[in-house]
Scaffold this motif. Structure first.
Motif, PDB file in Angstrom:
ATOM      1  N   ASN A 111       0.833  -1.171  -0.234  1.00  0.00           N
ATOM      2  CA  ASN A 111      -0.022  -0.014  -0.018  1.00  0.00           C
ATOM      3  C   ASN A 111       0.931   1.391  -0.052  1.00  0.00           C
ATOM      4  OD1 ASN A 111      -1.366   2.156   0.926  1.00  0.00           O
ATOM      5  ND2 ASN A 111      -3.099   0.772   1.890  1.00  0.00           N
ATOM      6  N   VAL A 116      -3.839   3.004  11.939  1.00  0.00           N
ATOM      7  CA  VAL A 116      -4.057   1.747  12.511  1.00  0.00           C
ATOM      8  C   VAL A 116      -3.008   0.789  12.081  1.00  0.00           C
ATOM      9  CG1 VAL A 116      -5.512  -0.321  13.033  1.00  0.00           C
ATOM     10  CG2 VAL A 116      -6.230   1.820  13.415  1.00  0.00           C
ATOM     11  N   TYR A 117      -3.045   0.479  10.613  1.00  0.00           N
ATOM     12  CA  TYR A 117      -2.221  -0.319  10.159  1.00  0.00           C
ATOM     13  C   TYR A 117      -0.675   0.015  10.157  1.00  0.00           C
ATOM     14  CZ  TYR A 117      -6.189  -3.343   8.769  1.00  0.00           C
ATOM     15  OH  TYR A 117      -7.200  -4.010   8.859  1.00  0.00           O
ATOM     16  N   VAL A 152       5.624  -4.531  13.874  1.00  0.00           N
ATOM     17  CA  VAL A 152       6.021  -5.677  13.271  1.00  0.00           C
ATOM     18  C   VAL A 152       7.517  -5.358  12.776  1.00  0.00           C
ATOM     19  CG1 VAL A 152       5.802  -7.212  11.154  1.00  0.00           C
ATOM     20  CG2 VAL A 152       3.729  -6.358  12.335  1.00  0.00           C
ATOM     21  N   PHE A 180       9.610  -5.719  15.855  1.00  0.00           N
ATOM     22  CA  PHE A 180       9.785  -7.010  16.235  1.00  0.00           C
ATOM     23  C   PHE A 180      10.682  -7.776  15.374  1.00  0.00           C
ATOM     24  CE2 PHE A 180       6.530 -10.871  16.450  1.00  0.00           C
ATOM     25  CZ  PHE A 180       6.759 -11.318  17.765  1.00  0.00           C
ATOM     26  N   LYS A 181      10.736  -7.380  13.923  1.00  0.00           N
ATOM     27  CA  LYS A 181      11.620  -8.395  12.935  1.00  0.00           C
ATOM     28  C   LYS A 181      12.896  -7.895  13.339  1.00  0.00           C
ATOM     29  CE  LYS A 181      10.286  -8.072   8.611  1.00  0.00           C
ATOM     30  NZ  LYS A 181       9.900  -7.627   7.329  1.00  0.00           N
ATOM     31  N   HIS A 204      -8.322  -4.630  15.265  1.00  0.00           N
ATOM     32  CA  HIS A 204      -7.726  -3.548  14.281  1.00  0.00           C
ATOM     33  C   HIS A 204      -8.600  -3.716  12.981  1.00  0.00           C
ATOM     34  CE1 HIS A 204      -3.994  -2.455  16.555  1.00  0.00           C
ATOM     35  NE2 HIS A 204      -5.238  -2.223  17.327  1.00  0.00           N
ATOM     36  N   ASP A 205      -9.006  -4.823  12.652  1.00  0.00           N
ATOM     37  CA  ASP A 205      -9.638  -4.829  11.476  1.00  0.00           C
ATOM     38  C   ASP A 205     -11.005  -4.306  11.424  1.00  0.00           C
ATOM     39  OD1 ASP A 205      -7.313  -6.211  10.163  1.00  0.00           O
ATOM     40  OD2 ASP A 205      -8.519  -8.156  10.093  1.00  0.00           O
ATOM     41  N   SER A 260       7.537 -12.803  13.299  1.00  0.00           N
ATOM     42  CA  SER A 260       7.324 -11.520  12.665  1.00  0.00           C
ATOM     43  C   SER A 260       7.227 -11.411  11.282  1.00  0.00           C
ATOM     44  CB  SER A 260       8.651 -10.818  13.368  1.00  0.00           C
ATOM     45  OG  SER A 260       9.801 -11.480  12.666  1.00  0.00           O
ATOM     46  N   MET A 287       3.277 -12.083  10.851  1.00  0.00           N
ATOM     47  CA  MET A 287       2.708 -10.626  11.014  1.00  0.00           C
ATOM     48  C   MET A 287       2.700  -9.856   9.845  1.00  0.00           C
ATOM     49  SD  MET A 287       3.607 -10.061  15.096  1.00  0.00           S
ATOM     50  CE  MET A 287       2.751  -8.880  15.432  1.00  0.00           C
ATOM     51  N   ASP A 288       4.176  -9.683   9.488  1.00  0.00           N
ATOM     52  CA  ASP A 288       4.402  -8.756   8.133  1.00  0.00           C
ATOM     53  C   ASP A 288       3.270  -9.122   7.018  1.00  0.00           C
ATOM     54  OD1 ASP A 288       5.489  -7.336   6.327  1.00  0.00           O
ATOM     55  OD2 ASP A 288       7.610  -7.883   6.593  1.00  0.00           O
ATOM     56  N   LEU A 336      -0.294  -8.279   7.791  1.00  0.00           N
ATOM     57  CA  LEU A 336      -0.564  -6.788   7.536  1.00  0.00           C
ATOM     58  C   LEU A 336      -0.426  -6.449   6.079  1.00  0.00           C
ATOM     59  CD1 LEU A 336       1.291  -4.799  10.337  1.00  0.00           C
ATOM     60  CD2 LEU A 336      -1.121  -4.751   9.564  1.00  0.00           C
ATOM     61  N   ASP A 337       0.302  -7.044   5.336  1.00  0.00           N
ATOM     62  CA  ASP A 337       0.444  -6.796   4.164  1.00  0.00           C
ATOM     63  C   ASP A 337      -0.863  -7.031   3.204  1.00  0.00           C
ATOM     64  OD1 ASP A 337       2.313  -5.187   2.509  1.00  0.00           O
ATOM     65  OD2 ASP A 337       3.287  -6.938   1.751  1.00  0.00           O
ATOM     66  N   GLU A 376      -3.662  -7.352   4.579  1.00  0.00           N
ATOM     67  CA  GLU A 376      -4.576  -6.334   4.804  1.00  0.00           C
ATOM     68  C   GLU A 376      -4.564  -5.076   4.025  1.00  0.00           C
ATOM     69  OE1 GLU A 376      -7.256  -6.879   6.714  1.00  0.00           O
ATOM     70  OE2 GLU A 376      -6.670  -8.609   7.901  1.00  0.00           O
ATOM     71  N   LEU A 377      -3.246  -4.446   3.920  1.00  0.00           N
ATOM     72  CA  LEU A 377      -2.982  -3.185   3.499  1.00  0.00           C
ATOM     73  C   LEU A 377      -3.265  -3.543   1.712  1.00  0.00           C
ATOM     74  CD1 LEU A 377       0.207  -2.327   5.293  1.00  0.00           C
ATOM     75  CD2 LEU A 377      -1.963  -1.261   5.495  1.00  0.00           C
ATOM     76  N   MET A 414      -6.847  -2.879   1.231  1.00  0.00           N
ATOM     77  CA  MET A 414      -7.440  -1.408   1.158  1.00  0.00           C
ATOM     78  C   MET A 414      -7.243  -0.848   0.055  1.00  0.00           C
ATOM     79  SD  MET A 414      -5.929  -0.174   4.854  1.00  0.00           S
ATOM     80  CE  MET A 414      -6.550   1.393   4.550  1.00  0.00           C
ATOM     81  N   THR A 415      -5.986  -1.193  -0.642  1.00  0.00           N
ATOM     82  CA  THR A 415      -5.788  -0.451  -1.990  1.00  0.00           C
ATOM     83  C   THR A 415      -6.769  -0.971  -3.165  1.00  0.00           C
ATOM     84  OG1 THR A 415      -4.110  -2.114  -2.555  1.00  0.00           O
ATOM     85  CG2 THR A 415      -3.500  -0.329  -1.420  1.00  0.00           C
ATOM     86  N   GLN A 461      -3.640 -13.994  -3.446  1.00  0.00           N
ATOM     87  CA  GLN A 461      -2.663 -13.297  -2.892  1.00  0.00           C
ATOM     88  C   GLN A 461      -3.033 -12.626  -1.596  1.00  0.00           C
ATOM     89  OE1 GLN A 461      -1.493  -9.485  -4.215  1.00  0.00           O
ATOM     90  NE2 GLN A 461      -0.802  -9.281  -2.034  1.00  0.00           N
TER      91      GLN A 461
END
Lengths: 326, 326
Positions: A33, A113-114, A121, A124-125, B87-88, B141, B144-145, B148-149, B151-152, B155-156, B170
């Motif tokens: 994004n 938020v994200y 993250v 964390f990494k 968070h979602d 981690s 988690m990355d 989030l990716d 989710e992000l 959004m796009t 994907q």
């Protein structure tokens, strides 16, 4: 590469390593994004003071250690700090951060938020890839716990005219003290100079963090928006009362209460009236004395450290923190 | 203690360990903000299916291993999952979650931000305290990355009528696949049965997660709100298009576009019209075939595992996932 704050010009070694930390953070930020990626990069390069990673790096200089590792751990500390700022701005509805529009104001709360989660993250990494053992991760998670608890506790005491200096100190302990403590701890601990030295460093960091936050809150009463890069006193309208006001309430409650009881409806005139009353009450000086007290504790702790160049830098830096104007 | 979902009644061993995982999560939740603590506890005990911790526990049963450790790591996986849900719901403005009001709807977005953050920290603490080495943290981690990716990326692509099945896959790979993959990986890896077995388990978990998410998205077109515990198809109004609709758009674009182009302004009638068109287009069956394909891959992977009781349970459980009605 992100520019390092001008305050580090006189410390070329730290300046270089901080620039490498920022570069490493930037290398780790790539989401699908583009808006979020840009928002985060803009915030990272917005010229924060980088005090936390700087303390992390300085406390790692008492022992010979792989600098790349320390640069990465300093990056992790700054990333954690930035993540908490992004989420705080959502909760506080803050529009200004680091002299520019906050992520939540510019891109909306959903992106923010994200964006904050993403930085958690990245932190964390970095820790998982560079920490020498699980202990650093454990200390880090305990600190994150206390940071959140400080924020959460602050939410529960909004608009509370009876907030005590003790409650305030407990809140800033979580909100600011613990992250400074962790930064110093990680620097010392990961430089393999032993747990005793790491604990010593952690305690110094806590006192520095408390002094720093008290001073930060004092600036709300002595600075203007422009100098300070975030809306002065907008905490007041949100019911987040800091130490100068808390102390003034103890002596001038009658005059202050009518203004504060308007809560979010306070006008600029109300806010500046309160600012004036607080200034005249002598609470700013009282708060400065409190900050001085924590600074003295930090300096006393620093004085006990081994005589090495890092010690001198730490002493100079920590003394400067109390004379800063913004 | 939180009640474990009824689906586990026939698996007493897993049921008991899941209850212990939930109890451990609850033990770890204590903030200075009672509203947040209550909100989180209510969500934890709201009766999610606990599939991720269950798979984590099952993949750890191929080797003798300290069960307390595995229960804690299963708790970490469920905590991470719950944090992302909270968070979602902020980002999606969702009002319903697990058959009850979502945290953001009930307590506001500010509480929800910190509630999710707090659960990330609990996850982080559990991992740091129970993982056997930094590798688990590194894998976590990375997951988690990717979550989030996903989710992000989602959004796009909102309101994008040209979203391809590949883009969808994907996105759900990140959103759901990776957390199932991690759950299975951690269970196998931490049971010390070797990295090869852990990688095998991870791959099976990924296929299970993809099948699970596709089926979840199909249910939006075949279930009603009441059965399903979250507003059916409110993703559609938000412009989040899932595989049945994406496939239907390839054959029925002319008829679907006028409804979808209303975006957030779609009426209930519009949404149900789209639902009807999608059903008649045969896309639900196509999507079911796709889910079946991933389930078959998962079952083929499971068939290669050592013949132990856990294998049978995993096979039964995974087959059931495709016939679930909610």
């Amino acid at each position: 590469m992100a520019k390092v704050h001008a305050m580090w010009q006189n410390y070329p070694e730290i300046e270089t390593e901080l620039a490498q930390s920022l570069a490493l953070i930037e290398d780790n930020i790539h989401t699908k994004n583009q808006a979020v990626t840009d928002a985060i990069l803009k915030m990272i390069s917005a010229g924060g003071k980088l005090l936390r990673p700087a303390y992390c790096l300085l406390f790692s200089q008492f022992n010979a250690v792989d600098r790349q590792k320390m640069i990465a751990l300093a990056a992790a500390v700054e990333t954690l700090h930035t993540a908490t700022l992004i989420h705080d701005d959502i909760v506080d509805n803050s529009n200004l951060r680091r002299h520019q529009e906050s992520i939540q104001a510019r891109f909306g709360k959903d992106v923010a938020v994200y964006a904050g989660d993403y930085l958690f993250v990245v932190c964390f990494k970095l820790l998982a890839n560079y920490a020498s053992d699980l202990k650093s991760i454990q200390f880090n998670s305990q600190t994150m716990d206390q940071i959140l608890d400080g924020e959460l506790s602050q939410m529960t005491t909004r608009y509370n005219l009876d907030l005590t200096p003790e409650q305030y100190l407990q809140q800033i302990n979580g909100k600011t003290g613990q992250l400074f403590a962790l930064s110093c701890f990680i620097g010392a601990y990961e430089s393999q100079k032993g747990l005793k030295f790491a604990r010593q460093s952690e305690k110094i960091g806590l006192n520095i963090g408390l002094a720093f936050q008290i001073l930060d809150d004092i600036l709300d009463y002595t600075q203007t928006d422009v100098d300070f890069g975030k809306p002065v006193l907008d905490d007041m309208r949100r019911g987040v009362y800091s130490i100068p006001l808390i102390m003034a309430l103890q002596s001038n409650r009658q005059t202050l209460a009518p203004y504060l009881e308007k809560q979010a409806a306070m006008t600029d005139a109300d806010v500046h009236a309160v600012q004036g009353i607080v200034r005249q009450s002598g609470s700013v000086e009282k708060a400065q004395a409190l900050a001085q007290d924590y600074t003295n504790r930090a300096l006393a702790g620093l004085a006990k450290l081994p005589d090495m160049p890092a010690k001198t830098t730490l002493q100079q830096l920590t003394e400067r923190l109390l004379t800063r104007k913004a």
